[in-house]
Design an enzyme around this catalytic site. Structure first.
Site, PDB file in Angstrom:
ATOM      1  N   ASP A 285      21.913   3.828  30.129  1.00  0.00           N
ATOM      2  CA  ASP A 285      21.950   4.876  31.160  1.00  0.00           C
ATOM      3  C   ASP A 285      21.592   4.330  32.542  1.00  0.00           C
ATOM      4  O   ASP A 285      22.345   4.467  33.497  1.00  0.00           O
ATOM      5  CB  ASP A 285      20.955   6.005  30.819  1.00  0.00           C
TER       6      ASP A 285
ATOM      7  N   SER B  97      20.383  12.588  33.824  1.00  0.00           N
ATOM      8  CA  SER B  97      19.530  13.102  34.913  1.00  0.00           C
ATOM      9  C   SER B  97      18.254  12.286  35.082  1.00  0.00           C
ATOM     10  O   SER B  97      17.860  11.992  36.220  1.00  0.00           O
ATOM     11  CB  SER B  97      19.205  14.580  34.691  1.00  0.00           C
TER      12      SER B  97
HETATM   13  O1  PMV Z   1      19.979  10.226  27.424  1.00  0.00           O
HETATM   14  P1  PMV Z   1      21.349  10.447  26.855  1.00  0.00           P
HETATM   15  O2  PMV Z   1      21.553  11.789  26.268  1.00  0.00           O
HETATM   16  O3  PMV Z   1      22.429  10.018  27.783  1.00  0.00           O
HETATM   17  O4  PMV Z   1      21.480   9.434  25.594  1.00  0.00           O
HETATM   18  C1  PMV Z   1      21.409   8.058  25.803  1.00  0.00           C
HETATM   19  C2  PMV Z   1      22.186   7.323  24.789  1.00  0.00           C
HETATM   20  C3  PMV Z   1      21.473   6.988  23.480  1.00  0.00           C
HETATM   21  O5  PMV Z   1      22.255   5.940  22.900  1.00  0.00           O
HETATM   22  C4  PMV Z   1      21.459   8.185  22.541  1.00  0.00           C
HETATM   23  C5  PMV Z   1      20.044   6.523  23.682  1.00  0.00           C
HETATM   24  C6  PMV Z   1      19.911   5.151  24.344  1.00  0.00           C
HETATM   25  O6  PMV Z   1      18.775   4.799  24.686  1.00  0.00           O
HETATM   26  O7  PMV Z   1      20.918   4.440  24.478  1.00  0.00           O
END
Ligand code: PMV
Length: 274
Positions: free
Chosen positions: A138, A94
């Site tokens: 992300d 999100s």
């Molecule tokens: O923000 P999320 O819950 O999609 O987690 C991202 C993935 C992690 O590897 C935990 C953190 C990152 O910065 O890659």
């Protein structure tokens, strides 16, 4: 109207923070943002459910100054109406979708365009507000869209030989990506070699999963997802609720299941046979 999709991570979360690869893809949930001139500039959340995690931490006040730094002073004149299908605090991207969506909204308003790499670069600066030191997976998958291989800031598209169908189930919201990443860092500091072994095993299965995706071997992808979940559990980021959701999905016929994202709550993804 600017849009940005949410995302899931198929393999490699947490290890990706330490330079190992991850596989991620965008999903059919989106944030929609309209930027318009207003005498009441700022962020307006049409959907009050959006990102309670970050809202309560007051982090949103830092977003517009950063956006102004990235895209110029006209940002200060804009009101951003934000509507989102992506639940916050669930590992579905999100905040990264919000970051990419805000940048696209300003570019739309200015009548300018940028490459997806440039948008991802700017989104990284916004994501730092929310997550401190994100790996970049992300906002990169959200800026590029589709299915990607990501390692150390470099992304490549993966072409799946067969369509991938995931069911997503939601557990309680997590305590925040920042907190989960810090907990893993703490574990790493306490036990570097044991934690590295887990990262190495996750990395190996991520390579194997890429091959299985390119070969269309759905049972193997499912098996690797379940293996990834077991390693994330070992890393300490799963919960009883997430484990139960994975077990239930497999019992109901899924080829494999795992938590997705930071863990400690959030969502489980399950690969369906068709
Ligand atoms: O923000 P999320 O819950 O999609 O987690 C991202 C993935 C992690 O590897 C935990 C953190 C990152 O910065 O890659």
């Amino acid at each position: 109207m600017a849009k940005a999709f949410g995302k899931i991570i198929l393999a490699g979360e947490h290890a990706v923070v330490y330079g190992y690869p991850a596989i991620a893809m965008t999903i059919d949930l989106e944030v929609r943002i309209n930027a318009r001139l207003s005498d009441k500039p700022g962020l307006v959340f049409l959907n009050p459910q959006i990102d309670p995690e970050h809202k309560s931490a007051g982090l949103f006040v830092e977003v517009l100054p950063k956006l102004t730094e990235l895209l110029g002073p006209r940002v200060r004149e804009l009101e951003f109406q934000i509507d989102s299908d992506i639940p916050g605090g669930c590992g579905l991207g999100s905040s990264a979708a919000l970051s990419v969506g805000l940048i696209r909204a300003v570019l739309d308003f200015l009548g300018e365009s940028r490459s997806s790499e440039q948008i991802a670069g700017m989104a990284l600066e916004l994501e730092k507000i929310f997550h401190g030191n994100p790996s970049g997976v992300d906002h990169t998958v959200i800026a590029q869209e589709g299915l990607i291989w990501f390692q150390r800031g470099h992304a490549e598209k993966i072409i799946p030989k067969r369509p991938l169908n995931f069911e997503i189930s939601m557990a309680s919201p997590h305590a925040g990506t920042r907190a989960a990443v810090q907990a893993v860092r703490h574990r790493y500091d306490q036990n570097p070699s044991g934690t590295m072994q887990i990262f190495e095993a996750i990395s190996q299965l991520t390579f194997d999963m890429r091959r299985a995706i390119e070969q269309g071997d759905l049972p193997e992808i499912g098996r690797l997802m379940t293996e990834n979940h077991a390693l994330l559990k070992k890393l300490g980021v799963s919960t009883d609720e997430l484990d139960a959701l994975c077990a239930q999905a497999i019992q109901n016929g899924a080829l494999g299941a795992k938590l997705t994202g930071a863990g400690g709550g959030g969502c489980v993804i399950a690969l369906m046979p068709k």
